[in-house]
Scaffold this motif. Structure first.
Motif, PDB file in Angstrom:
ATOM      1  N   PRO A   1      27.984  81.244  47.973  1.00 29.51           N
ATOM      2  CA  PRO A   1      29.357  80.783  48.218  1.00 29.51           C
ATOM      3  C   PRO A   1      29.531  79.864  49.432  1.00 29.51           C
ATOM      4  CG  PRO A   1      29.103  83.066  48.903  1.00 29.51           C
ATOM      5  CD  PRO A   1      27.808  82.666  48.307  1.00 29.51           C
ATOM      6  N   LEU A   2      28.535  79.727  50.292  1.00 20.50           N
ATOM      7  CA  LEU A   2      28.744  78.992  51.541  1.00 20.50           C
ATOM      8  C   LEU A   2      27.930  77.702  51.582  1.00 20.50           C
ATOM      9  CD1 LEU A   2      28.400  82.119  53.839  1.00 20.50           C
ATOM     10  CD2 LEU A   2      30.533  80.919  53.331  1.00 20.50           C
ATOM     11  N   HIS A   3      28.533  76.652  52.171  1.00 16.77           N
ATOM     12  CA  HIS A   3      27.783  75.417  52.399  1.00 16.77           C
ATOM     13  C   HIS A   3      26.889  75.601  53.617  1.00 16.77           C
ATOM     14  CE1 HIS A   3      30.026  72.951  49.580  1.00 16.77           C
ATOM     15  NE2 HIS A   3      31.125  73.525  50.014  1.00 16.77           N
ATOM     16  N   LEU A   4      25.682  75.040  53.541  1.00 16.50           N
ATOM     17  CA  LEU A   4      24.797  75.082  54.708  1.00 16.50           C
ATOM     18  C   LEU A   4      24.791  73.710  55.356  1.00 16.50           C
ATOM     19  CD1 LEU A   4      22.489  76.358  56.461  1.00 16.50           C
ATOM     20  CD2 LEU A   4      20.905  75.352  54.827  1.00 16.50           C
ATOM     21  N   GLN A   5      24.981  73.708  56.671  1.00 20.37           N
ATOM     22  CA  GLN A   5      24.788  72.458  57.393  1.00 20.37           C
ATOM     23  C   GLN A   5      23.669  72.655  58.407  1.00 20.37           C
ATOM     24  OE1 GLN A   5      28.270  70.274  58.599  1.00 20.37           O
ATOM     25  NE2 GLN A   5      27.260  69.587  60.450  1.00 20.37           N
ATOM     26  N   VAL A   6      22.668  71.768  58.358  1.00 18.46           N
ATOM     27  CA  VAL A   6      21.646  71.787  59.407  1.00 18.46           C
ATOM     28  C   VAL A   6      21.991  70.634  60.344  1.00 18.46           C
ATOM     29  CG1 VAL A   6      19.842  72.825  58.011  1.00 18.46           C
ATOM     30  CG2 VAL A   6      20.067  70.362  58.036  1.00 18.46           C
ATOM     31  N   TYR A   7      21.884  70.872  61.618  1.00 18.42           N
ATOM     32  CA  TYR A   7      22.296  69.839  62.566  1.00 18.42           C
ATOM     33  C   TYR A   7      21.343  69.783  63.747  1.00 18.42           C
ATOM     34  CZ  TYR A   7      24.174  73.627  65.430  1.00 18.42           C
ATOM     35  OH  TYR A   7      24.297  74.754  66.199  1.00 18.42           O
ATOM     36  N   THR A   8      21.390  68.686  64.462  1.00 17.69           N
ATOM     37  CA  THR A   8      20.509  68.537  65.623  1.00 17.69           C
ATOM     38  C   THR A   8      21.187  69.124  66.840  1.00 17.69           C
ATOM     39  OG1 THR A   8      21.485  66.374  65.939  1.00 17.69           O
ATOM     40  CG2 THR A   8      19.334  66.452  64.906  1.00 17.69           C
ATOM     41  N   SER A   9      20.479  69.991  67.521  1.00 15.48           N
ATOM     42  CA  SER A   9      20.991  70.483  68.789  1.00 15.48           C
ATOM     43  C   SER A   9      20.658  69.428  69.835  1.00 15.48           C
ATOM     44  CB  SER A   9      20.329  71.811  69.152  1.00 15.48           C
ATOM     45  OG  SER A   9      19.035  71.589  69.635  1.00 15.48           O
TER      46      SER A   9
ATOM     47  N   GLU B   1      25.324  61.255  60.279  1.00  9.58           N
ATOM     48  CA  GLU B   1      24.355  62.000  59.478  1.00  9.58           C
ATOM     49  C   GLU B   1      25.006  63.075  58.621  1.00  9.58           C
ATOM     50  OE1 GLU B   1      23.948  61.007  62.512  1.00  9.58           O
ATOM     51  OE2 GLU B   1      22.001  60.030  62.645  1.00  9.58           O
ATOM     52  N   THR B   2      26.011  63.745  59.167  1.00 11.59           N
ATOM     53  CA  THR B   2      26.651  64.828  58.420  1.00 11.59           C
ATOM     54  C   THR B   2      27.159  64.320  57.082  1.00 11.59           C
ATOM     55  OG1 THR B   2      27.393  65.575  60.566  1.00 11.59           O
ATOM     56  CG2 THR B   2      28.339  66.653  58.676  1.00 11.59           C
ATOM     57  N   VAL B   3      27.704  63.101  57.091  1.00 11.36           N
ATOM     58  CA  VAL B   3      28.213  62.498  55.862  1.00 11.36           C
ATOM     59  C   VAL B   3      27.056  61.978  55.016  1.00 11.36           C
ATOM     60  CG1 VAL B   3      29.628  60.626  54.956  1.00 11.36           C
ATOM     61  CG2 VAL B   3      30.346  61.854  57.005  1.00 11.36           C
ATOM     62  N   ALA B   4      26.113  61.324  55.698  1.00  7.66           N
ATOM     63  CA  ALA B   4      25.055  60.625  54.966  1.00  7.66           C
ATOM     64  C   ALA B   4      24.143  61.587  54.211  1.00  7.66           C
ATOM     65  CB  ALA B   4      24.233  59.791  55.932  1.00  7.66           C
ATOM     66  N   PHE B   5      23.907  62.768  54.780  1.00  9.53           N
ATOM     67  CA  PHE B   5      22.963  63.679  54.150  1.00  9.53           C
ATOM     68  C   PHE B   5      23.643  64.555  53.100  1.00  9.53           C
ATOM     69  CE2 PHE B   5      20.359  63.342  58.295  1.00  9.53           C
ATOM     70  CZ  PHE B   5      19.772  62.177  57.849  1.00  9.53           C
ATOM     71  N   GLN B   6      24.482  63.897  52.292  1.00 10.88           N
ATOM     72  CA  GLN B   6      25.081  64.519  51.120  1.00 10.88           C
ATOM     73  C   GLN B   6      24.605  63.718  49.913  1.00 10.88           C
ATOM     74  OE1 GLN B   6      26.924  67.174  51.030  1.00 10.88           O
ATOM     75  NE2 GLN B   6      27.563  67.444  53.157  1.00 10.88           N
TER      76      GLN B   6
ATOM     77  N   ASP C   1      34.150  78.192  54.682  1.00  6.34           N
ATOM     78  CA  ASP C   1      33.209  78.151  53.557  1.00  6.34           C
ATOM     79  C   ASP C   1      31.893  77.491  53.957  1.00  6.34           C
ATOM     80  OD1 ASP C   1      34.017  75.587  53.883  1.00  6.34           O
ATOM     81  OD2 ASP C   1      34.565  75.217  51.794  1.00  6.34           O
ATOM     82  N   MET C   2      31.586  77.530  55.249  1.00  8.30           N
ATOM     83  CA  MET C   2      30.398  76.824  55.712  1.00  8.30           C
ATOM     84  C   MET C   2      29.670  77.655  56.758  1.00  8.30           C
ATOM     85  SD  MET C   2      30.465  73.162  57.579  1.00  8.30           S
ATOM     86  CE  MET C   2      29.976  71.814  56.569  1.00  8.30           C
ATOM     87  N   VAL C   3      28.348  77.537  56.776  1.00  4.34           N
ATOM     88  CA  VAL C   3      27.577  78.067  57.900  1.00  4.34           C
ATOM     89  C   VAL C   3      26.673  76.942  58.395  1.00  4.34           C
ATOM     90  CG1 VAL C   3      27.570  80.475  57.141  1.00  4.34           C
ATOM     91  CG2 VAL C   3      25.716  78.948  56.436  1.00  4.34           C
ATOM     92  N   ALA C   4      26.243  77.025  59.656  1.00  5.21           N
ATOM     93  CA  ALA C   4      25.425  75.955  60.213  1.00  5.21           C
ATOM     94  C   ALA C   4      24.292  76.542  61.034  1.00  5.21           C
ATOM     95  CB  ALA C   4      26.276  75.039  61.084  1.00  5.21           C
ATOM     96  N   ILE C   5      23.149  75.887  60.947  1.00  3.64           N
ATOM     97  CA  ILE C   5      21.957  76.321  61.690  1.00  3.64           C
ATOM     98  C   ILE C   5      21.361  75.093  62.383  1.00  3.64           C
ATOM     99  CG2 ILE C   5      19.702  77.461  61.545  1.00  3.64           C
ATOM    100  CD1 ILE C   5      20.566  78.673  58.909  1.00  3.64           C
ATOM    101  N   PRO C   6      21.051  75.195  63.672  1.00  2.00           N
ATOM    102  CA  PRO C   6      20.452  74.044  64.353  1.00  2.00           C
ATOM    103  C   PRO C   6      18.995  73.844  63.958  1.00  2.00           C
ATOM    104  CG  PRO C   6      20.580  75.897  65.850  1.00  2.00           C
ATOM    105  CD  PRO C   6      21.251  76.331  64.584  1.00  2.00           C
ATOM    106  N   LEU C   7      18.580  72.599  63.940  1.00  2.00           N
ATOM    107  CA  LEU C   7      17.192  72.246  63.642  1.00  2.00           C
ATOM    108  C   LEU C   7      16.317  72.479  64.866  1.00  2.00           C
ATOM    109  CD1 LEU C   7      17.804  68.803  61.971  1.00  2.00           C
ATOM    110  CD2 LEU C   7      16.775  70.760  60.838  1.00  2.00           C
ATOM    111  N   GLY C   8      15.024  72.567  64.641  1.00  2.00           N
ATOM    112  CA  GLY C   8      14.093  72.456  65.756  1.00  2.00           C
ATOM    113  C   GLY C   8      13.226  73.652  66.042  1.00  2.00           C
ATOM    114  N   GLN C   9      13.702  74.872  65.739  1.00  2.00           N
ATOM    115  CA  GLN C   9      12.880  76.042  66.045  1.00  2.00           C
ATOM    116  C   GLN C   9      12.043  76.435  64.832  1.00  2.00           C
ATOM    117  OE1 GLN C   9      12.622  77.099  69.059  1.00  2.00           O
ATOM    118  NE2 GLN C   9      14.528  77.745  70.005  1.00  2.00           N
ATOM    119  N   GLY C  10      11.345  77.551  64.970  1.00  2.00           N
ATOM    120  CA  GLY C  10      10.557  78.068  63.865  1.00  2.00           C
ATOM    121  C   GLY C  10       9.206  77.395  63.731  1.00  2.00           C
ATOM    122  N   HIS C  11       8.550  77.148  64.875  1.00  6.39           N
ATOM    123  CA  HIS C  11       7.222  76.534  64.830  1.00  6.39           C
ATOM    124  C   HIS C  11       6.148  77.604  64.645  1.00  6.39           C
ATOM    125  CE1 HIS C  11       8.145  72.393  66.261  1.00  6.39           C
ATOM    126  NE2 HIS C  11       9.253  72.986  66.655  1.00  6.39           N
TER     127      HIS C  11
END
Lengths: 246, 732
Positions: B580-588, B342-347, B658-668
């Motif tokens: 300046p930073l890439h965002l990656q969202v990922y599944t925890s 997914e990390t590659v595909a979601f580009q 040059d990257m930051v990452a945040i897990p998916l799933g919260q914020g309901h």
């Protein structure tokens, strides 16, 4: 009459079982399936955020995470830590009311209804695997339906810990006794080992040299957690191999 | 008591005390007070086989039930997908069943839309309201003003949903999942003319290179591949499979790798082609594979001329030596397999990058070979661009051409804001939700018709990746329903019946269960005689239909017309100077796309990498954080072109600077007491429309900037924030 009772109890001090576990760190991916399995099996309460902030997390099994090195040569190591069921357990002699004791199968037992909550055992445990009920935990209805009837729900002021799923061992013993045999290798598994996707956790009878767990414990990769303390744990770890490139 | 008895007893006690004096205290005291084994008398429990539908992997489960209540979920040892193993999420669906905030019965909205104010009603009334709405559409000849939004359904449920929409006369059925592997189907049909999902034979491979495929967390079938990974590492006496991971963030999967290559996001495809070129130039490829796929090494080498080592090293930000070393290892260790994730595909260049990675499998001769990759045994046709379908529906809703929307699942939470789904949905006059809990979507609904929990439902579960064998899991109710709920397909059937005979024609069955029996009989009947009742019970007892035929299906073969993969230069939303930073969202591993958030066991499960509990966080490289003056646990603001969120920072050594990452799933906004208002939803940051590109599911192609707000991030971690430094004590 009473003397007879003492003698029968004395005889029970020897057992053909010495339960032990081998954790292969080369297989462990740190996924956390064991943590939830343990919580589900043993009626471990749900701890709110503030409790965990106070260091009062109640998980009987946790996965330690170690960062080694710096970017880009950085590595992560996982170490599932549960009660090591030491044969020279620091937690046992300090209990003033004999709530923590050693059972004939080599397990560190904890008698909940005898515990008065001094927390001496928890202080003395070098692995920090004993957890204390600082709060009264509730299972809002109908969540209480999930509570297992095989195990007590511990009340506030009681120390609790991993039992190697003693209720499962007990069940297997009864089944085996009914058929007049020993428990077979692999017949009984604690919830964590049963669910581990990678088979990193293996449980069995260390007293049987042919059991899977005893064979794995003879691996050259074997080590024990804080081995130098001389606690003689029942849990053996196998070093993660390779990873020479960071 | 007589005086004599008293004296006798007293003497006996005294004698015992004297005798016992010689023994250690332990033996003396404990036998009196502790009955052997703590007096645990295990009760008799029943085990029911069923299947998990939490994620599309579709593992088989056994549920321990005592006194009519489900107690514990274990893996079904006979199920070929998970072989008795189960992940954290699968075990937690018990809490879906007994969640204290489940919707107990149908609800009708009583406050303004989105207020979450509802009045309980009866099923009769609920069905009547729904039928009335649909009848109005029928009367006005506006049947295409009905929309159905579901996750990607499979098996009988998919048939019910499709038939319902077809016979009602509406084309607007969208089955969309944030993480659905459409991209993989698309790449496969471009390269192999065969959209079947791959099955990687990890257990037998000796060298695995994963390009952003996080198979421990969520990729295709986590338990299945987790099991295979254990085998690959230590399941063979003399071989230990080697694992290299490519990706800008060290994911949980990458943490198990021997080597981590933090390639620049979007450069993975070029890296794969660079490696392919090295293999071709050094003649390290598999000759037979070229013949079998109708390709010529010389032509391919010529086509890949552009991807020379300095260029690839420059693109990916990796050193030339490392790239050469990894390419050589991959080529000289057989069998070797490359996975694309997914990390590659979601580009923006995802599809072509995935094809480039597949080319490596061709070159190393790993297609259709043990230790390589096969088409999945349970191959099924499916959408290749459900995101496109979703965007068309959004457009239709925006033009007010949808009057009734039936929604299963929680798309309001699990679809990026920038698709416009939320605003478009707000224009729909009548929304029906089938959620078991008042989630973000149900909060917007006019009518909530609660579905059964997984453990109360019937159904067939077709796994996403079952290996080379075909497996169909069977879901059965293991307890009587806790609340007054009804299964989603049964509600559709009942509604169809109420809409008249023409509408009910495709559903001759009395109930969904009867229909399911029919489907299963058909699946069996083609092969053997069918004695319905006993066979059915037998299927239920085993947990499904597991076919163990070893006949080799048609494998992957490069299509003659397929072009050489050519990933374009990746594009990102947001200007590099401003963001300046890439965002990656990922599944925890706990929440998947967010559906795990309502379950307290998963909220309390420490994230394995950060050990954070009950919260969201953003991962920042230590150097970057120091430059921005951010410390562990500080509250920071992450801003992207479409939005901004505030959350605590985690200093994370395993991520590119040059990257930051945040897990998916919260914020309901909804989701019950355990999920509501907890953490933030990183999808609010994700841009969907990127300059010069078609709208596409490029969740990882957004740039952000991070600013420190205060030290009050209220972050709670179980482990030491900086990680433990005592690793030498445990010899690792």
């Amino acid at each position: 009459m009473t003397t007879v009772k003492v003698e029968s109890a004395m005889q029970k001090q020897t057992s053909p079982y010495k339960w032990g576990m081998v954790i292969d760190l080369d297989r462990c991916t740190g996924c956390g399936a064991c943590v939830v399995a343990c919580q589900a099996e043993n009626n471990v309460p749900i701890c709110e955020k503030h409790e965990i902030a106070e260091g009062r997390d109640m998980h009987w099994l946790r996965i330690e995470r170690f960062w080694v090195g710096e970017y880009p040569d950085v590595r992560v190591r996982f170490l599932p830590v549960l009660c090591q069921h030491c044969h020279d357990a620091p937690c046992e002699p300090v209990c003033p009311v004999y709530a923590s004791y050693h059972n004939p199968d080599g397990l560190n037992g904890q008698v909940y209804n005898r515990c008065v909550g001094t927390r001496y055992c928890g202080n003395n445990c070098p692995y920090a695997v004993r957890v204390f009920n600082f709060y009264r935990h509730e299972w809002p209805k109908p969540l209480d339906n999930q509570l297992s009837p095989d195990i007590t729900v511990r009340s506030r002021g009681v120390m609790e810990k991993c039992t190697f799923c003693i209720q499962r061992i007990r069940r297997a013993k009864e089944d085996a006794k009914g058929e007049g045999r020993m428990i077979r290798d692999g017949e009984v598994q604690p919830a964590c080992a049963q669910t581990c996707p990678t088979d990193a956790l293996v449980f069995g009878n260390m007293a049987d040299p042919d059991s899977r767990v005893a064979r794995l414990a003879r691996s050259p990769r074997r080590f024990q957690f804080l081995e130098h303390l001389g606690t003689h744990p029942s849990v053996h770890y196998l070093k993660g191999g390779g990873r020479e490139h960071a | 008591m007589k005086r004599r008895t008293f004296l006798q007893l007293g003497a006996m006690t005294a004698a015992t005390a004297v005798l016992d004096g010689c023994r250690p205290a332990n033996e003396k005291l404990i036998p009196y007070l502790v009955p052997p084994d703590e007096g645990v008398t295990p009760g008799k429990a029943n085990y029911y086989a069923s299947a998990c539908r939490f994620c599309p992997a579709g593992c088989g489960i056994l549920v321990r039930v005592s006194e009519g209540r489900a107690k514990k979920i274990e893996g079904n040892p006979d199920h070929p997908v998970n072989r008795g193993k189960l992940c954290a999420r699968g075990q937690s669906i018990l809490q879906e069943l007994y969640h204290p905030d489940r919707v107990p019965q149908p609800l009708k909205r009583s406050g303004p839309q989105g207020s979450g104010k509802f009045t309980p009603i009866s099923w009769e009334e609920g069905l009547a309201i729904l039928t009335e709405q649909l009848k109005t559409l029928q009367r006005e000849q506006a049947t295409d003003w009905l929309a159905l939004v579901t996750p990607q359904l499979r098996g009988t449920l998919a048939e019910v949903a499709a038939s319902f929409m077809r016979s009602f006369g509406s084309p607007h059925h969208v089955s969309f999942d944030l993480l659905s592997p459409d991209w993989l189907k698309l790449a496969n049909s471009r390269s192999f003319g065969n959209q079947s999902l791959p099955w990687y034979d990890l257990a037998e491979t000796r060298y695995l290179i994963s390009f952003g495929a996080d198979f421990v967390e969520s990729h295709l079938s986590p338990v299945h591949y987790g099991h295979a990974f254990g085998q690959m590492r230590q399941g063979r006496d003399t071989v230990r499979g080697h694992f290299t991971y490519v990706g800008g963030r060290m994911s949980l999967t990458a943490a198990s790798a021997d080597r981590w290559l933090p390639a620049r996001p979007g450069s993975e495809g070029a890296l794969a082609l660079g490696m392919a070129r090295l293999l071709l130039a050094d003649s390290l490829y598999d000759n037979a594979a070229f013949a079998a796929n109708g390709l010529r090494p010389e032509t391919l080498l010529k086509a890949l001329e552009r991807y020379d080592l300095p260029m690839v090293a420059q693109l990916s930000g990796l050193s030339q030596d490392v790239i050469v070393e990894v390419a050589r290892e991959f080529a000289t260790t057989r069998p070797a397999v490359a996975m694309a994730g997914e990390t590659v595909a979601f580009q923006t260049n995802g599809a072509e990058s995935v094809r480039a990675i597949q080319l490596l499998n061709l070159l190393s001769g790993s297609l259709n070979r043990p230790g390589g990759v096969y088409p999945d045994g349970g191959a099924m046709a499916g959408p290749e661009n459900s995101f496109g379908d979703l965007l068309s529906l959004v457009e239709v809703m925006r033009r007010d051409r949808i009057r009734v929307a039936l929604i299963h699942g929680d798309p309001v939470h699990a679809i990026p804001q920038t698709t416009g789904f939320r605003e478009a949905l707000a224009r729909v006059p009548f929304i029906v939700s089938f959620s078991t809990i008042l989630d973000d979507t149900a909060m917007q609904a006019d009518l909530v018709l609660p579905d059964h929990a997984c453990l109360e439902s019937w159904g067939d579960v077709v796994p996403l990746s079952s290996g080379r064998d075909k497996a169909i899991g069977l879901m059965q109710p293991v307890v009587t329903p806790v609340f007054d709920t009804r299964q989603f397909p049964d509600v559709l059937l009942a509604t169809a019946k109420r809409l008249g005979s023409r509408m009910a024609a495709p559903f001759p069955h009395e109930s969904y269960l009867e229909m399911l029996k029919g489907t299963m009989a058909k699946r069996l009947g083609a092969r053997s005689g069918f004695d319905s009742e006993t066979t059915w019970v037998d299927l239920l007892r085993r947990g499904g239909l597991f076919e163990t035929s070893r006949e080799q299906g048609k494998g992957y073969r490069w299509v003659a017309a397929a072009t050489v993969p050519a990933p374009a230069e990746p594009r990102f939303a947001g200007d590099e100077k401003e963001f300046p930073l890439h965002l990656q969202v990922y599944t925890s591993p706990a929440f998947h796309d967010g559906r795990g958030a309502p379950l307290p066991w998963l909220q309390q499960l420490p994230d394995p990498m950060s050990t954070v509990v009950w919260d969201s966080w953003v991962e920042i490289n230590p150097k970057t954080a120091a430059g921005l003056g951010i410390k562990f646990g500080d509250l920071v603001e992450v801003t992207s072109p479409p939005g901004s969120i505030r959350l605590p920072a985690v200093i994370y050594p395993g991520i590119r600077p040059d990257m930051v990452a945040i897990p998916l799933g919260q914020g309901h906004q909804g989701g019950g007491r355990y999920a509501m208002g907890r953490g933030v939803n990183p999808l609010d940051l994700v841009a969907v429309k990127i300059d010069g590109e078609q709208p596409q599911p490029a969740w990882n192609a957004t740039r952000v900037r991070v600013t420190r707000i205060s030290e009050k991030g209220k972050l709670v971690t179980v482990g030491h924030p900086e990680g433990s430094f005592r690793s030498e004590l445990i010899e690792i």
